[in-house]
Design a protein around this motif. Structure first.
Motif, PDB file in Angstrom:
ATOM      1  N   CYS A   1      27.078  54.473  95.800  1.00  0.00           N
ATOM      2  CA  CYS A   1      26.139  54.677  94.677  1.00  0.00           C
ATOM      3  C   CYS A   1      26.661  55.604  93.702  1.00  0.00           C
ATOM      4  O   CYS A   1      26.949  56.615  94.227  1.00  0.00           O
ATOM      5  CB  CYS A   1      24.624  54.839  95.069  1.00  0.00           C
ATOM      6  SG  CYS A   1      23.901  53.508  96.336  1.00  0.00           S
TER       7      CYS A   1
ATOM      8  N   THR B   1      21.531  54.790  89.290  1.00  0.00           N
ATOM      9  CA  THR B   1      20.796  54.634  90.466  1.00  0.00           C
ATOM     10  C   THR B   1      19.422  54.115  90.294  1.00  0.00           C
ATOM     11  O   THR B   1      19.071  53.124  91.495  1.00  0.00           O
ATOM     12  CB  THR B   1      20.452  56.236  90.936  1.00  0.00           C
ATOM     13  OG1 THR B   1      21.695  56.882  91.029  1.00  0.00           O
ATOM     14  CG2 THR B   1      19.791  56.097  92.272  1.00  0.00           C
TER      15      THR B   1
ATOM     16  N   ARG C   1      20.003  50.178  90.392  1.00  0.00           N
ATOM     17  CA  ARG C   1      20.518  49.960  91.887  1.00  0.00           C
ATOM     18  C   ARG C   1      19.356  49.794  92.976  1.00  0.00           C
ATOM     19  O   ARG C   1      19.224  48.854  93.641  1.00  0.00           O
ATOM     20  CB  ARG C   1      21.512  50.639  92.400  1.00  0.00           C
ATOM     21  CG  ARG C   1      22.228  50.144  93.642  1.00  0.00           C
ATOM     22  CD  ARG C   1      23.460  50.798  94.222  1.00  0.00           C
ATOM     23  NE  ARG C   1      24.434  50.787  93.060  1.00  0.00           N
ATOM     24  CZ  ARG C   1      24.779  51.405  92.053  1.00  0.00           C
ATOM     25  NH1 ARG C   1      24.005  52.818  92.221  1.00  0.00           N
ATOM     26  NH2 ARG C   1      25.863  51.274  91.307  1.00  0.00           N
TER      27      ARG C   1
END
Length: 464
Positions: free
Chosen positions: A170, A190, A193
């Motif tokens: 990530c 982030t 995701r």
């Protein structure tokens, strides 16, 4: 003992036994896999303990298959030659135990100069690995740290609900993702995701509740489903995408097709809408499952998006990410809040290869059409099921150049696999093994209750 008192059903416990295969890109990629003889010894040991226990049932993975799995998982690119050579020696459908034979694989390994023991053996941390040039998104340093934790018996909490371990997958404040194409601002990437891959959830929702004595609470006190972002469950528009399923795509099962399509949808960046509940999933549904190996010019799947996109625009985004043989033919809006309509009839083209097959399909279909009824029995989940096949056949015609027929099947009285129907017509008892490998079946169209036909007669539907 009885689970429901005297006379009630007996408690049945099923255990599954699967030998451990150290896979690449895991903390155990450096560990050795135990050999086939040791796997066999351990499986037999557990089987012996289960003998005579009426309420215990054991399922296990065959030692030879686990041995081959380890070899294939941890080898280098030379294994491509082994796979081809084993196939030429008769290794086919080896994922089915009744067809599996380890001998062709061992012969191929020896001929290619590859040691099975070296493939499953231990690797030295820091030494080059056959898969080291590939990027899976996690760093080797992270895997080594996790290996040490595992060998020490320490558990690493799920990073969705606990601390970030900086594995590299990530975008974080410590650096961008190792995966290509994910470069973005750390906060934006982030957030994106977390919403698309890990919907926002309540950590406590996944902790089973227990009473003061540590026992699980009853069903009436079961925990609430995880909470996910409101925009992810918004249903802005429903679509139906028509596509082909030919060539290699015809070999995908329905489950494989669903997994392939979900990955394609994510790669395309379409704003998917998700279901609620304990396991949020994209709102995706399909038409009737096509038998493996049967091609089609008229398949569809239904999709719900959380933002409205023009059908042609959504198709343009998705098309480059679909596998070969799966070509989009049309994208269209469907009425919101309603299940996507199923066809009431479907058309097919059947061809039988071989010099002796010129008029065989036509003769067999003519004989079938002349029957008043055609009793047929097939095995279902609840035992044998009898049905009459004759009402399913609406019409048929011989192919112009021989060796095949076209026909239409009516599903008003119930659905049957078109492959089963075709085999029942063409292959009397004793002939299926001879004729089945030469049979080619293709769905050519779908007919709906209101008379609509896809694809429209005389033209190929484009993205609309």
């Amino acid at each position: 003992r009885d689970a429901a008192g005297p006379g009630g059903p007996r408690l049945q416990v099923t255990a599954s036994l699967s030998p451990f295969v150290p896979k690449p890109f895991t903390p155990f990629q450096w560990e050795a896999q135990i050999g086939q003889d040791e796997i066999d010894r351990r499986v037999r040991l557990v089987r012996e303990r289960f003998k005579g226990q009426k309420c215990l049932k054991l399922r296990w993975h065959e030692p030879a298959m686990s041995h081959l799995e380890g070899i294939l998982s941890r080898a280098d690119r030379r294994m491509a030659d082994v796979v081809e050579l084993a196939w030429r020696r008769g290794a086919l459908f080896d994922s089915w135990m009744e067809s599996f034979d380890l001998a062709p694989w061992l012969e191929a390994l020896e001929e290619c100069g590859i040691s099975a023991e070296a493939c499953i053996g231990a690797r030295e941390p820091g030494a080059p690995l056959p898969w080291g040039h590939l990027e899976a998104g996690v760093s080797e340093a992270f895997l080594l740290t996790e290996r040490e934790r595992a060998l020490a018996g320490r558990i690493t909490p799920d990073c969705r609900y606990g601390a970030c371990r900086h594995c590299g997958a990530c975008d974080t404040a410590a650096g961008p993702s190792r995966l290509a194409g994910t470069a973005d601002t750390a906060d934006a990437a982030t957030t994106r995701r977390n919403r698309l891959v890990f919907p926002q959830r309540d950590q406590q929702a996944h902790q089973p509740r227990r009473d003061a004595e540590g026992r699980l609470v009853c069903k009436s006190q079961r925990q609430e489903p995880p909470r996910i972002a409101a925009e992810l469950v918004h249903k802005a528009a429903q679509y139906r995408f028509w596509h082909t399923k030919t060539g290699g795509s015809a070999c995908l099962s329905q489950l494989e097709l669903q997994a392939t399509l979900e990955r394609a949808l994510r790669r395309a960046g379409l704003p998917l809408a998700f279901s609620r509940g304990f396991h949020p999933l994209p709102l995706l549904s399909f038409g009737r499952a096509l038998p493996v190996g049967v091609e089609s010019d008229a398949e569809w799947f239904a999709l719900t998006l959380r933002r409205i996109l023009p059908p042609a625009g959504a198709a343009t985004l998705l098309a480059p990410h679909l596998p070969p043989g799966m070509r989009l033919r049309l994208a269209e809006f469907t009425p919101p809040g309603r299940r996507t309509e199923q066809a009431v009839a479907e058309t097919f083209a059947c061809h039988l290869a071989g010099p002796d097959a010129d008029d065989l399909p036509a003769r067999r279909f003519a004989a079938f059409a002349a029957l008043a009824e055609a009793p047929f029995t097939r095995e279902g989940k609840n035992g044998p099921r009898a049905m009459d096949l004759r009402p399913l056949l609406l019409r048929w015609a011989a192919a112009p150049h021989g060796g095949g027929v076209t026909f239409t099947l009516d599903w008003h009285m119930g659905y049957l696999s078109p492959l089963l129907f075709t085999l029942a017509v063409l292959c009397p008892k004793g002939e299926e093994d001879r004729l089945r490998p030469r049979l080619r079946l293709r769905k050519t169209g779908q007919i709906f209750e209101d008379g609509r036909v896809f694809p429209p007669s005389g033209n190929d539907a484009g993205n609309g």
